[in-house]
Design a protein around this motif. Structure first.
Motif, PDB file in Angstrom:
ATOM      1  N   ARG A 134      -7.665  55.820  33.201  1.00 18.97           N
ATOM      2  CA  ARG A 134      -5.987  55.924  33.745  1.00 18.97           C
ATOM      3  C   ARG A 134      -6.221  55.280  35.167  1.00 18.97           C
ATOM      4  NH1 ARG A 134      -2.970  60.896  35.821  1.00 18.97           N
ATOM      5  NH2 ARG A 134      -2.556  59.607  37.442  1.00 18.97           N
ATOM      6  N   LEU A 135      -5.704  55.458  36.223  1.00 15.40           N
ATOM      7  CA  LEU A 135      -5.674  54.801  37.633  1.00 15.40           C
ATOM      8  C   LEU A 135      -4.916  55.664  38.012  1.00 15.40           C
ATOM      9  CD1 LEU A 135      -5.172  51.124  36.972  1.00 15.40           C
ATOM     10  CD2 LEU A 135      -7.406  52.286  37.359  1.00 15.40           C
ATOM     11  N   VAL A 136      -5.331  55.717  38.891  1.00 12.90           N
ATOM     12  CA  VAL A 136      -4.304  57.257  40.578  1.00 12.90           C
ATOM     13  C   VAL A 136      -3.009  56.693  39.958  1.00 12.90           C
ATOM     14  CG1 VAL A 136      -3.978  57.819  42.400  1.00 12.90           C
ATOM     15  CG2 VAL A 136      -6.346  57.531  41.710  1.00 12.90           C
ATOM     16  N   GLU A 137      -2.456  55.485  40.240  1.00 12.18           N
ATOM     17  CA  GLU A 137      -0.631  55.793  40.093  1.00 12.18           C
ATOM     18  C   GLU A 137      -1.541  55.870  37.995  1.00 12.18           C
ATOM     19  OE1 GLU A 137       1.235  55.947  42.137  1.00 12.18           O
ATOM     20  OE2 GLU A 137       0.152  56.479  43.684  1.00 12.18           O
ATOM     21  N   LYS A 138       0.052  56.695  37.944  1.00 16.15           N
ATOM     22  CA  LYS A 138      -0.294  57.196  35.812  1.00 16.15           C
ATOM     23  C   LYS A 138       0.467  55.887  35.515  1.00 16.15           C
ATOM     24  CE  LYS A 138      -0.234  60.853  33.994  1.00 16.15           C
ATOM     25  NZ  LYS A 138       0.278  61.935  33.407  1.00 16.15           N
ATOM     26  N   ALA A 140       0.282  52.181  36.327  1.00 10.06           N
ATOM     27  CA  ALA A 140      -0.812  51.280  37.026  1.00 10.06           C
ATOM     28  C   ALA A 140      -1.561  50.437  35.469  1.00 10.06           C
ATOM     29  CB  ALA A 140      -1.418  51.720  37.884  1.00 10.06           C
ATOM     30  N   ARG A 141      -0.874  49.386  35.520  1.00  6.42           N
ATOM     31  CA  ARG A 141      -1.843  48.962  34.173  1.00  6.42           C
ATOM     32  C   ARG A 141      -3.968  48.182  35.021  1.00  6.42           C
ATOM     33  NH1 ARG A 141      -0.434  51.505  30.257  1.00  6.42           N
ATOM     34  NH2 ARG A 141      -1.671  49.809  29.108  1.00  6.42           N
ATOM     35  N   VAL A 142      -2.914  47.984  35.668  1.00  5.76           N
ATOM     36  CA  VAL A 142      -4.678  47.121  36.422  1.00  5.76           C
ATOM     37  C   VAL A 142      -4.544  47.556  37.849  1.00  5.76           C
ATOM     38  CG1 VAL A 142      -2.766  44.935  36.934  1.00  5.76           C
ATOM     39  CG2 VAL A 142      -5.447  44.923  37.179  1.00  5.76           C
ATOM     40  N   GLU A 143      -5.962  47.393  38.309  1.00  7.65           N
ATOM     41  CA  GLU A 143      -6.293  47.011  39.648  1.00  7.65           C
ATOM     42  C   GLU A 143      -7.118  46.103  40.011  1.00  7.65           C
ATOM     43  OE1 GLU A 143      -8.452  51.401  42.847  1.00  7.65           O
ATOM     44  OE2 GLU A 143      -6.516  51.898  40.975  1.00  7.65           O
ATOM     45  N   ILE A 144      -7.427  46.476  41.000  1.00 11.41           N
ATOM     46  CA  ILE A 144      -8.324  44.891  41.536  1.00 11.41           C
ATOM     47  C   ILE A 144      -8.658  45.201  42.544  1.00 11.41           C
ATOM     48  CG2 ILE A 144      -9.120  42.326  41.811  1.00 11.41           C
ATOM     49  CD1 ILE A 144      -6.768  41.620  39.550  1.00 11.41           C
ATOM     50  N   GLU A 145     -10.084  44.928  42.665  1.00 13.16           N
ATOM     51  CA  GLU A 145     -10.896  45.185  44.063  1.00 13.16           C
ATOM     52  C   GLU A 145     -11.350  43.387  44.289  1.00 13.16           C
ATOM     53  OE1 GLU A 145     -13.568  49.164  44.236  1.00 13.16           O
ATOM     54  OE2 GLU A 145     -14.270  47.695  43.092  1.00 13.16           O
ATOM     55  N   ALA A 146     -10.999  43.299  45.419  1.00 11.31           N
ATOM     56  CA  ALA A 146     -11.769  41.931  46.008  1.00 11.31           C
ATOM     57  C   ALA A 146     -12.927  42.241  47.200  1.00 11.31           C
ATOM     58  CB  ALA A 146     -10.631  41.223  46.732  1.00 11.31           C
ATOM     59  N   THR A 147     -14.159  40.777  46.974  1.00 14.22           N
ATOM     60  CA  THR A 147     -14.583  40.695  48.256  1.00 14.22           C
ATOM     61  C   THR A 147     -14.519  39.294  48.765  1.00 14.22           C
ATOM     62  OG1 THR A 147     -16.319  42.174  47.869  1.00 14.22           O
ATOM     63  CG2 THR A 147     -17.326  40.703  49.343  1.00 14.22           C
ATOM     64  N   ALA A 148     -14.417  38.925  49.533  1.00 12.65           N
ATOM     65  CA  ALA A 148     -14.225  37.474  50.596  1.00 12.65           C
ATOM     66  C   ALA A 148     -15.610  37.763  51.312  1.00 12.65           C
ATOM     67  CB  ALA A 148     -12.798  37.416  50.803  1.00 12.65           C
ATOM     68  N   VAL A 149     -16.297  36.589  51.404  1.00  9.56           N
ATOM     69  CA  VAL A 149     -16.486  35.822  52.773  1.00  9.56           C
ATOM     70  C   VAL A 149     -16.068  34.547  53.776  1.00  9.56           C
ATOM     71  CG1 VAL A 149     -18.829  35.200  54.048  1.00  9.56           C
ATOM     72  CG2 VAL A 149     -18.563  36.409  51.521  1.00  9.56           C
ATOM     73  N   ILE A 150     -16.018  34.939  54.835  1.00 14.21           N
ATOM     74  CA  ILE A 150     -15.232  33.754  55.723  1.00 14.21           C
ATOM     75  C   ILE A 150     -16.411  33.560  56.475  1.00 14.21           C
ATOM     76  CG2 ILE A 150     -14.259  33.875  57.347  1.00 14.21           C
ATOM     77  CD1 ILE A 150     -12.260  36.020  56.519  1.00 14.21           C
ATOM     78  N   PRO A 151     -17.117  31.638  55.562  1.00 18.15           N
ATOM     79  CA  PRO A 151     -17.732  31.643  56.726  1.00 18.15           C
ATOM     80  C   PRO A 151     -17.380  31.537  58.289  1.00 18.15           C
ATOM     81  CG  PRO A 151     -16.596  29.890  55.492  1.00 18.15           C
ATOM     82  CD  PRO A 151     -16.231  31.415  55.897  1.00 18.15           C
ATOM     83  N   HIS A 152     -18.440  31.651  59.027  1.00 21.16           N
ATOM     84  CA  HIS A 152     -18.622  31.576  60.526  1.00 21.16           C
ATOM     85  C   HIS A 152     -18.738  29.991  61.269  1.00 21.16           C
ATOM     86  CE1 HIS A 152     -21.562  35.509  60.632  1.00 21.16           C
ATOM     87  NE2 HIS A 152     -22.086  34.520  59.956  1.00 21.16           N
TER      88      HIS A 152
END
Length: 152
Positions: A134-138, A140-152
């Motif tokens: 389960r997720l913290v919010e009962k 909730a059916r999905v939780e997503i973490e994202a990582t992005a990289v912005i070029p210099h």
């Protein structure tokens, strides 16, 4: 496409920043089948943007109704966070999805693909999908973490 000699790895060019340098490079090992809807790996240089676990609720903390609607809202929320950092969808390098029902995910692949492309287009970062109890919010059916990289 360039192919380094060792190890056998194809580096596929993607969108370019300011017309000079790739935003990200999709890593596709030689001989591996090309994945559909994700990348095996991504290489990028720049400023890292990381989200926490994002769920499918609105600014008033109301969860969208149904799995696909929650995914759409979750991806919209991630897009808003990226925008705050000056990032765009093509800067995404990784998404980690946590779902409470893998069968629900698999039963909705076509609609999930439509929701994804509506928010992020045809840029597919490295992704992982994990079923959790389960997720913290009962509700909730999905939780997503994202990582992005912005070029210099």
């Amino acid at each position: 496409m360039t192919t380094p000699k060792d190890p056998q790895l194809a580096v596929l060019p993607t969108a370019e920043e300011n017309g000079t340098r790739p935003v990200v490079q999709i890593l596709q090992p030689s001989g591996w089948p090309v994945p559909k809807g994700y990348a095996n790996g991504i290489a990028a240089e720049g400023r890292i943007v990381v989200t926490g676990g994002v769920i499918g609720w609105d600014a008033e903390e109301r969860l969208a109704d149904g799995f696909v609607a929650q995914v759409h809202q979750t991806l919209s929320n991630i897009a808003a966070i990226l925008t705050e950092a000056g990032a765009r969808p093509e800067h995404l390098v990784r998404l980690t999805w946590y779902v409470v029902d893998m069968d629900e995910y698999l039963a909705n692949l076509k609609d999930l693909g439509k929701a994804y492309r509506a928010i992020f287009g045809a840029h597919y970062p490295a992704m992982a999908l994990v079923q959790v109890v389960r997720l913290v919010e009962k509700a909730a059916r999905v939780e997503i973490e994202a990582t992005a990289v912005i070029p210099h």
